[in-house]
Motif scaffolding. Structure first.
Motif, PDB file in Angstrom:
ATOM      1  N   ALA A  14       0.844  -1.200   0.000  1.00  0.00           N
ATOM      2  CA  ALA A  14       0.000   0.000   0.000  1.00  0.00           C
ATOM      3  C   ALA A  14       0.881   1.252   0.000  1.00  0.00           C
ATOM      4  O   ALA A  14       0.693   2.170  -0.815  1.00  0.00           O
ATOM      5  CB  ALA A  14      -0.917  -0.007   1.213  1.00  0.00           C
ATOM      6  N   GLY A  15       1.863   1.281   0.902  1.00  0.00           N
ATOM      7  CA  GLY A  15       2.751   2.443   0.982  1.00  0.00           C
ATOM      8  C   GLY A  15       3.583   2.599  -0.283  1.00  0.00           C
ATOM      9  O   GLY A  15       3.766   3.709  -0.795  1.00  0.00           O
ATOM     10  N   LEU A  16       4.075   1.490  -0.796  1.00  0.00           N
ATOM     11  CA  LEU A  16       4.883   1.559  -2.022  1.00  0.00           C
ATOM     12  C   LEU A  16       4.032   2.062  -3.188  1.00  0.00           C
ATOM     13  O   LEU A  16       4.497   2.866  -4.013  1.00  0.00           O
ATOM     14  CB  LEU A  16       5.472   0.187  -2.356  1.00  0.00           C
ATOM     15  CG  LEU A  16       6.593  -0.280  -1.427  1.00  0.00           C
ATOM     16  CD1 LEU A  16       6.876  -1.766  -1.626  1.00  0.00           C
ATOM     17  CD2 LEU A  16       7.870   0.544  -1.642  1.00  0.00           C
ATOM     18  N   ALA A  17       2.767   1.618  -3.241  1.00  0.00           N
ATOM     19  CA  ALA A  17       1.885   2.069  -4.325  1.00  0.00           C
ATOM     20  C   ALA A  17       1.678   3.577  -4.233  1.00  0.00           C
ATOM     21  O   ALA A  17       1.779   4.292  -5.241  1.00  0.00           O
ATOM     22  CB  ALA A  17       0.547   1.339  -4.244  1.00  0.00           C
ATOM     23  N   SER A  18       1.424   4.072  -3.018  1.00  0.00           N
ATOM     24  CA  SER A  18       1.267   5.526  -2.851  1.00  0.00           C
ATOM     25  C   SER A  18       2.549   6.235  -3.262  1.00  0.00           C
ATOM     26  O   SER A  18       2.520   7.256  -3.965  1.00  0.00           O
ATOM     27  CB  SER A  18       0.985   5.888  -1.387  1.00  0.00           C
ATOM     28  OG  SER A  18      -0.262   5.434  -0.991  1.00  0.00           O
ATOM     29  N   GLY A  19       3.681   5.695  -2.805  1.00  0.00           N
ATOM     30  CA  GLY A  19       4.974   6.326  -3.109  1.00  0.00           C
ATOM     31  C   GLY A  19       5.229   6.397  -4.604  1.00  0.00           C
ATOM     32  O   GLY A  19       5.651   7.435  -5.124  1.00  0.00           O
ATOM     33  N   VAL A  20       4.945   5.301  -5.293  1.00  0.00           N
ATOM     34  CA  VAL A  20       5.178   5.271  -6.748  1.00  0.00           C
ATOM     35  C   VAL A  20       4.282   6.295  -7.438  1.00  0.00           C
ATOM     36  O   VAL A  20       4.729   7.084  -8.279  1.00  0.00           O
ATOM     37  CB  VAL A  20       4.921   3.849  -7.315  1.00  0.00           C
ATOM     38  CG1 VAL A  20       4.809   3.856  -8.829  1.00  0.00           C
ATOM     39  CG2 VAL A  20       6.024   2.890  -6.861  1.00  0.00           C
ATOM     40  N   GLN A  21       2.999   6.313  -7.059  1.00  0.00           N
ATOM     41  CA  GLN A  21       2.065   7.232  -7.717  1.00  0.00           C
ATOM     42  C   GLN A  21       2.462   8.691  -7.470  1.00  0.00           C
ATOM     43  O   GLN A  21       2.406   9.518  -8.375  1.00  0.00           O
ATOM     44  CB  GLN A  21       0.633   7.016  -7.191  1.00  0.00           C
ATOM     45  CG  GLN A  21       0.024   5.696  -7.575  1.00  0.00           C
ATOM     46  CD  GLN A  21      -0.141   5.534  -9.082  1.00  0.00           C
ATOM     47  OE1 GLN A  21       0.786   5.116  -9.768  1.00  0.00           O
ATOM     48  NE2 GLN A  21      -1.291   5.873  -9.606  1.00  0.00           N
ATOM     49  N   LEU A  22       2.864   8.989  -6.250  1.00  0.00           N
ATOM     50  CA  LEU A  22       3.213  10.375  -5.922  1.00  0.00           C
ATOM     51  C   LEU A  22       4.523  10.777  -6.588  1.00  0.00           C
ATOM     52  O   LEU A  22       4.649  11.886  -7.132  1.00  0.00           O
ATOM     53  CB  LEU A  22       3.300  10.557  -4.405  1.00  0.00           C
ATOM     54  CG  LEU A  22       1.956  10.435  -3.682  1.00  0.00           C
ATOM     55  CD1 LEU A  22       2.147  10.400  -2.171  1.00  0.00           C
ATOM     56  CD2 LEU A  22       1.025  11.586  -4.070  1.00  0.00           C
ATOM     57  N   ALA A  23       5.490   9.880  -6.580  1.00  0.00           N
ATOM     58  CA  ALA A  23       6.776  10.191  -7.236  1.00  0.00           C
ATOM     59  C   ALA A  23       6.546  10.399  -8.735  1.00  0.00           C
ATOM     60  O   ALA A  23       7.148  11.278  -9.359  1.00  0.00           O
ATOM     61  CB  ALA A  23       7.775   9.062  -6.987  1.00  0.00           C
ATOM     62  N   ALA A  24       5.615   9.605  -9.302  1.00  0.00           N
ATOM     63  CA  ALA A  24       5.336   9.754 -10.734  1.00  0.00           C
ATOM     64  C   ALA A  24       4.737  11.121 -11.035  1.00  0.00           C
ATOM     65  O   ALA A  24       4.918  11.666 -12.122  1.00  0.00           O
ATOM     66  CB  ALA A  24       4.380   8.652 -11.187  1.00  0.00           C
ATOM     67  N   LYS A  25       4.013  11.667 -10.052  1.00  0.00           N
ATOM     68  CA  LYS A  25       3.405  12.995 -10.253  1.00  0.00           C
ATOM     69  C   LYS A  25       4.403  14.116  -9.954  1.00  0.00           C
ATOM     70  O   LYS A  25       4.047  15.281  -9.938  1.00  0.00           O
ATOM     71  CB  LYS A  25       2.205  13.164  -9.308  1.00  0.00           C
ATOM     72  CG  LYS A  25       0.956  12.445  -9.762  1.00  0.00           C
ATOM     73  CD  LYS A  25      -0.289  13.060  -9.108  1.00  0.00           C
ATOM     74  CE  LYS A  25      -0.787  12.198  -7.973  1.00  0.00           C
ATOM     75  NZ  LYS A  25      -2.015  12.650  -7.333  1.00  0.00           N
ATOM     76  N   GLY A  26       5.629  13.743  -9.601  1.00  0.00           N
ATOM     77  CA  GLY A  26       6.647  14.754  -9.319  1.00  0.00           C
ATOM     78  C   GLY A  26       6.593  15.291  -7.905  1.00  0.00           C
ATOM     79  O   GLY A  26       7.205  16.324  -7.593  1.00  0.00           O
ATOM     80  N   LYS A  27       5.867  14.607  -7.010  1.00  0.00           N
ATOM     81  CA  LYS A  27       5.770  15.083  -5.624  1.00  0.00           C
ATOM     82  C   LYS A  27       7.034  14.691  -4.850  1.00  0.00           C
ATOM     83  O   LYS A  27       7.627  13.647  -5.117  1.00  0.00           O
ATOM     84  CB  LYS A  27       4.559  14.445  -4.916  1.00  0.00           C
ATOM     85  CG  LYS A  27       3.237  14.748  -5.578  1.00  0.00           C
ATOM     86  CD  LYS A  27       2.806  16.159  -5.330  1.00  0.00           C
ATOM     87  CE  LYS A  27       1.484  16.463  -5.998  1.00  0.00           C
ATOM     88  NZ  LYS A  27       1.212  17.892  -6.085  1.00  0.00           N
ATOM     89  N   ARG A  28       7.395  15.513  -3.882  1.00  0.00           N
ATOM     90  CA  ARG A  28       8.514  15.158  -2.985  1.00  0.00           C
ATOM     91  C   ARG A  28       7.980  14.222  -1.926  1.00  0.00           C
ATOM     92  O   ARG A  28       7.215  14.621  -1.048  1.00  0.00           O
ATOM     93  CB  ARG A  28       9.069  16.417  -2.300  1.00  0.00           C
ATOM     94  CG  ARG A  28      10.027  17.204  -3.163  1.00  0.00           C
ATOM     95  CD  ARG A  28      11.004  17.982  -2.289  1.00  0.00           C
ATOM     96  NE  ARG A  28      11.904  17.099  -1.548  1.00  0.00           N
ATOM     97  CZ  ARG A  28      12.455  17.420  -0.388  1.00  0.00           C
ATOM     98  NH1 ARG A  28      12.202  18.571   0.194  1.00  0.00           N
ATOM     99  NH2 ARG A  28      13.294  16.581   0.199  1.00  0.00           N
ATOM    100  N   VAL A  29       8.362  12.964  -2.018  1.00  0.00           N
ATOM    101  CA  VAL A  29       7.766  11.972  -1.127  1.00  0.00           C
ATOM    102  C   VAL A  29       8.840  11.292  -0.282  1.00  0.00           C
ATOM    103  O   VAL A  29       9.949  11.020  -0.753  1.00  0.00           O
ATOM    104  CB  VAL A  29       6.918  10.959  -1.945  1.00  0.00           C
ATOM    105  CG1 VAL A  29       7.714  10.293  -3.025  1.00  0.00           C
ATOM    106  CG2 VAL A  29       6.308   9.882  -1.079  1.00  0.00           C
ATOM    107  N   LEU A  30       8.504  11.062   0.976  1.00  0.00           N
ATOM    108  CA  LEU A  30       9.389  10.339   1.889  1.00  0.00           C
ATOM    109  C   LEU A  30       8.636   9.122   2.407  1.00  0.00           C
ATOM    110  O   LEU A  30       7.549   9.267   2.976  1.00  0.00           O
ATOM    111  CB  LEU A  30       9.766  11.248   3.072  1.00  0.00           C
ATOM    112  CG  LEU A  30      10.506  10.561   4.231  1.00  0.00           C
ATOM    113  CD1 LEU A  30      11.894  10.087   3.793  1.00  0.00           C
ATOM    114  CD2 LEU A  30      10.633  11.511   5.424  1.00  0.00           C
TER     115      LEU A  30
END
Ligand code: FAD
Length: 441
Positions: A14-30
């Motif tokens: 779940a966390g990895l899916a959120s991370g991938v989607q957000l990184a793909a949108k160019g968001k700064r994600v931790l």
């Protein structure tokens, strides 16, 4: 003060899916993961010198969200999976019941499975399943709450399933998949697991992993997040949410460090989410169902052997034994092993209390009943307890699952226990993470 667009707490699917989607949108994600590896309940790791997995996993051909993510990060399904068109059910030490479960990819085997196997299930037994499945699917669509008030055993007998059909088909398809005995297994969950597959029946088949799930699937997702400018930290436990001015503003780590973000996605297990949420929102109406949603365990045993325990690597169910489902994996997931059995035990509560050597004894006895003699082949073994990792799939609990969107500014939930139609599966976890990420513009 450094501030991220989003912090994701938990590095399961779940966390990895959120991370991938957000990184793909160019968001700064931790992304912060408490364990030493990413993957959570879909992980592989080392326990005292033995390479293990969180429990053997099967990818179902109709999954759609997880493969989308995998494609996005450059993972080809054909590189990480091998397909099974049938499963085995073992009731005794004779021939296994072979069930074809791939109406298009393994049409002949599937048809043979339904028409054949007369020595296991008579025509009368097979026909008794038809009204049960039709009524169950209709109730799933039109009366979900009522369906969730039944356990699958009562529901099956109420709708005329014969005892043989119940033991040889319904038990493997319920306890074999979610470890719970049928008298504790929600009828809604039973039909809900199959429902998304019906419109995509032509995609139905079962994928077995060709390696450790962290190495071949989860770590590459984490690496991709980092390639896109995100950060992933393992061995990093979140102790509390930073809640100020009616807004979640970030997280505090167990080492005391505070990290700030516009959004925090809590993508932990239900068990880990509860105390983090209760610190601030215990009295809030919206959060009360989460507090009331019970949890359940899973227990697995993995046995390293000097030779394969089973002639083929295939998903196998053994109703009437403690081996709810198992697979030999030395030609698939653990190719470095000469023999490797991965077993999911039922009922899990019974084995949580036991020492691994006591569990092994019971496994060996039941293995013998179905014709597997493991005794002189054992090199090593590990018991893996998932004490509170699952939300309860017993009747009456589905309406307590929360949405990803919360009424609190800055706080979003993800994880297989949050609302999505795939229950506790890799697909459900991935979809929950995608839904959570969509809430961040
Ligand atoms: C034995 C077994 C067999 C299974 N078989 C299948 C199968 O065949 N097919 C299928 O589709 N699914 C299967 N599943 C289900 C699937 O693995 C899960 O539904 C899915 O992995 C859940 O992902 P998640 O991200 O929601 O939760 P998790 O994977 O549990 O991830 C939550 C993460 O949060 C981390 N965390 C917790 N607290 C904190 C904190 N305070 N700070 C930071 N991190 C924290 C945890 O360490 C964990 O990594 C199986 C699961 C098990 C256990």
């Amino acid at each position: 003060m450094e501030k991220y667009d989003a912090i994701v707490v938990g590095g399961g699917l779940a966390g990895l899916a959120s991370g991938v989607q957000l990184a793909a949108k160019g968001k700064r994600v931790l992304l912060l993961e408490a364990a030493g590896v990413v993957g959570g309940r879909t992980s592989s790791y080392d326990i005292e010198g033995m390479n293990v997995e969180s429990g053997f996993h099967r990818y179902i051909g109709f999954y759609s969200h997880l493969p989308l993510l995998l494609r996005k990060v450059g993972i080809k399904l054909s590189d990480i999976l091998t397909w099974e068109e049938k499963v085995h059910v073992r009731m005794n030490n004779g021939k296994p019941l072979v069930l074809g479960l791939a109406p298009v990819h393994g049409m002949v085997k599937t048809i043979q499975g339904f028409i054949g196997n007369q020595d296991y299930l008579s025509v009368k037994d097979k026909l008794s399943l038809l009204p049960f499945f039709i009524k169950g699917m209709m109730d799933y669509l039109t009366r979900p709450k009522q369906l969730d008030s039944f356990n699958i055993k009562d529901y099956a007998f109420k709708h005329g399933v014969t005892p043989d059909a119940f033991h040889q088909l319904i038990v493997p398809l319920s306890s074999g998949i979610y470890f719970l005995p049928p008298d504790r297994y929600s009828a809604y969950v039973f039909f809900g697991l199959f429902a998304p597959g019906i419109p995509k029946f032509y995609k139905m088949r079962i994928g077995a992993f060709l390696g450790g799930m962290t190495e071949i699937m989860c770590q590459p997702m984490a690496d991709w997040i980092e390639q896109k400018g995100g950060e992933v930290r393992v061995n990093t436990k979140v102790d509390s949410l930073i809640y100020e001015d009616h807004q979640v503003k970030g997280v505090r780590l167990s080492n005391g460090e505070s990290i700030y973000a516009n959004h925090t996605i809590l993508a932990t297990t239900l068990h880990a989410s509860k105390p983090l949420l209760e610190q601030h929102f215990k009295e809030e109406e919206w959060f009360k169902p989460i507090g009331n949603l019970p949890m359940m365990p899973a227990v697995c045993m993995q046995i390293e052997l000097s030779e394969p325990a089973y002639p083929v690597d295939i998903t196998t169910f053994a109703p009437l034994t403690c081996m709810a489902s198992f697979a030999e994996q030395s030609r698939t997931t653990f190719q470095q092993s000469k023999g490797r059995l991965s077993i999911i035990l039922s009922p899990p509560e019974k084995f949580l209390e036991k020492k691994p050597e006591e569990t092994l004894k019971e496994v060996l006895l039941d293995a013998q009943k179905i014709g597997l003699d493991l005794k002189d082949k054992i090199i090593d073994y590990r018991q893996i307890n998932h004490v509170y990792d699952f939300h309860s799939l017993e009747p009456g609990h589905q309406q307590l699952r929360p949405t990803q969107k919360t009424p609190v500014d800055g706080l979003i939930l993800a994880g297989d226990y949050t609302k999505q139609p795939y229950f506790s599966t890799m697909e459900g976890a991935a979809y929950s993470g995608i839904k959570a990420a969509r809430l961040i513009r």
